[in-house]
Design a protein around this motif. Sequence first.
Motif, PDB file in Angstrom:
ATOM      1  N   THR A  35      69.148  57.548  -1.097  1.00  0.00           N
ATOM      2  CA  THR A  35      69.574  58.648  -1.956  1.00  0.00           C
ATOM      3  C   THR A  35      70.970  58.321  -2.478  1.00  0.00           C
ATOM      4  O   THR A  35      71.707  57.557  -1.848  1.00  0.00           O
ATOM      5  N   TRP A  69      72.606  64.723   1.212  1.00  0.00           N
ATOM      6  CA  TRP A  69      71.171  64.451   1.253  1.00  0.00           C
ATOM      7  C   TRP A  69      70.725  64.292   2.709  1.00  0.00           C
ATOM      8  O   TRP A  69      71.403  63.678   3.524  1.00  0.00           O
ATOM      9  N   GLY A  72      63.202  55.415  -1.680  1.00  0.00           N
ATOM     10  CA  GLY A  72      63.894  56.325  -2.587  1.00  0.00           C
ATOM     11  C   GLY A  72      63.342  56.362  -3.988  1.00  0.00           C
ATOM     12  O   GLY A  72      63.812  57.155  -4.814  1.00  0.00           O
TER      13      GLY A  72
END
Length: 775
Positions: free
Chosen positions: A223, A232, A307
């Motif tokens: 992230t 996050w 991700g």
Amino acid sequence: MIFLRPVLRLATGAAPRHQALPVARREALRKPILATALALGTCLAAPLAAQSVTNKQETAPMELTFERVFASPSLDGPAPRKAKLSPDGRYLTLLRNRAEDKERYDLWAYDRETMAWSMLVDSEKLGSGRELSEDEKMQRERARVGNLKGIIDYQWTSDGKGILVPLDGDLILARLDGEIVRLTDTEESELNPGVSDTGRYVSFVRDRQLWVGEIGKDAAPVTPKEGEDIRWGEAEFVAQEEMARLSGYWWSPDDKRLVVERFDESMVGVVTRAAIGAMGTKVYEQRYPVAGSANAVVELYVMDPDGQNRVKVDLGENTDIYLARVDWSPDGEALYVQRQNREQTVLDMLKVDPATGKTSVLFTEHAAMKDYWINLSDNYKWLADRSLLWWSERDGYGHLYLFRKGKWTQLTKGEWVVTDLVGIDQKKGLAFFRGTKDSVLAPQIYSIPLTGGKPARLTDPAFSNAASMDKNGQTLLVTRSNDDTPPQSFLADQNGQRIAWIEENALDASHPYAPYLASHRPVQYGTIPAADGTPLHWEMVTPEMAPGKRYPVYFYHYGGPGPQIVSKAWDGALRQAIVDGGYIWFALDNRGSANRGVRFEQPIYRAMGGVEVADQKAGGEYLKTLPFVDPDKIAIDGWSYGGYMTLKMLEADPGLYAAGISGAPVTKWELYDTHYTERYMGTPEKDGAAYAKSSALADAVKITDPLLVIHGMADDNVVFENATAVIAEMQAANVPFEMMLYPGYTHRVAGEKISPHRYNTVFRFLEAHGVTPPE
């Protein structure tokens, strides 16, 4: 709110349903468990406790001091934590505390093939000794394990060949052959570590980002890094502190996707928290959402393990909501998100398409009555057929319901509550739960068919019981105790029949509490009516009393929503030390506390500091009618909400109590956080009159009885400003009081030396004001 009482009720196992401590989720226990447990037999308990149970010892009484109460070894006996069986059933693992340091835990395992115990991870030998980051310290405080050292949690890999162990901010993979693989070795702490469901990936939060890596390989952030105010993979402050949600990311069952929380707290007000220590002060700019102010904005994203292919979940146009719970369906094809409105009167169950992020409302839960709220719960389970076992207070009591194909079936009912969902055997169609059907003071474990029927009690009503189960609902791990038996734990089958002790904790001659058994006093229970006739449960322990003499009372209270104080579980040595000192111990559960149903809790709605004070007053007046109680020597003591109650009780009824101890009190609800405070009080803007009436500041100058205020000077929960506010009011009016401050301590003012200091301070204060036993 934390520190619910001065003695932790270890035997109850699980926290009250809307207290911030979540029910622990156990690792998978597969079919070999029964054979494993039978092979272990009574050998399981051998390294931990003697085999014979002796409830009374013929020994001369020894003085039980506060110094001994808080020293090692624990007078409660060994306290194993987080017992789990390996996925293949061969090993039983647990965290065991040390005799010389009861707060330090190491990882131990029992091998059924060799029938031998071994220490898998020595926390002192393998620990780096690094100081934990401030973020990890605060997370531990919110998880109620801030006082523990060494290993506080661990997780088996799905192949059963290794265990992920967080230690001193880093991650270790312990192999069963003795190999230790250090996965991280950094100055930063790895927060919220986990192993994905298939065991392929390790994940954690570092520096506000979620990191993922294959086991044995370097992890990388998945992230973005977006500044100080955006995080996050973490749960926001109120989720951790008040919603029993400590996680901020969730792996899908096949490890192909994960859902990650992102929150922005730039709009949350800053509290300048001065952590005042003995040799200096650290100043923290802490984002703290006080009642009526802005909360963090929370978002959810579904993404690949690296991700990529990130999809935002549609949580609705209104961002001023609470993200209560997130779960994957068992097949990984859907997400289920519980969305709570800011007022905490409506809870939507959202069904989410993880491919697109689109949502639909599966059902909506409303507050059980007008002028009430929704208590969040972990007592639910998504089943393989997409049906849901759900906990609700919709009929006025917390019960279990089955939601299948859009229809509801109520499984449990009656004027009692289900406190915990323990486990489910989906193949047999059985649910296991903890509840108060037989006694609100001694909860039991029950099973019930998912098709409905009469609950079957599985545990001994002579004990207060708690339990957890394996993933498939095959075996119970029961923890039990009573007033004369410290916590015991054992494996049991689905009928509650004991298979093997994990910790018998026998009160024999070798038990740490044995020297003090000669003066151990029985507990008495009873009820008195509240003003509306509602029966209020109380407990009392008296010292050995001489005929014709009257004795002082140590009247403990909490009073706030959530915790139940009066219980038939083991209450540890602190209560007995107070009784040994010549005091009567007394406690009472007022209206507003848990496990008695909606109408019992509801009276505190927009009225904190009202009905609780009146009910505790009824307890004080009852004490004054007893011929062995000195009516002029009833002292009250409480911590956190209990500290607030001390102030309100002294303000409401001058002269009723001989003295009061107010520990870490909330003094003005505008200073406390949104989710907790607004649930009961609304907002200062809309409910200003209720806030003004509930404040402990306005009438502080009316206190005429001796008062001792205690507070940790680095408290991040009930911030120190609460204490300074009330003492400033009293100083300005020339009202006398006494104070004891603890530099560097948070809301948890506890430790082997600090705890005795605190209680010695309390009883020196009482002695100075004549609240003493008879000559």
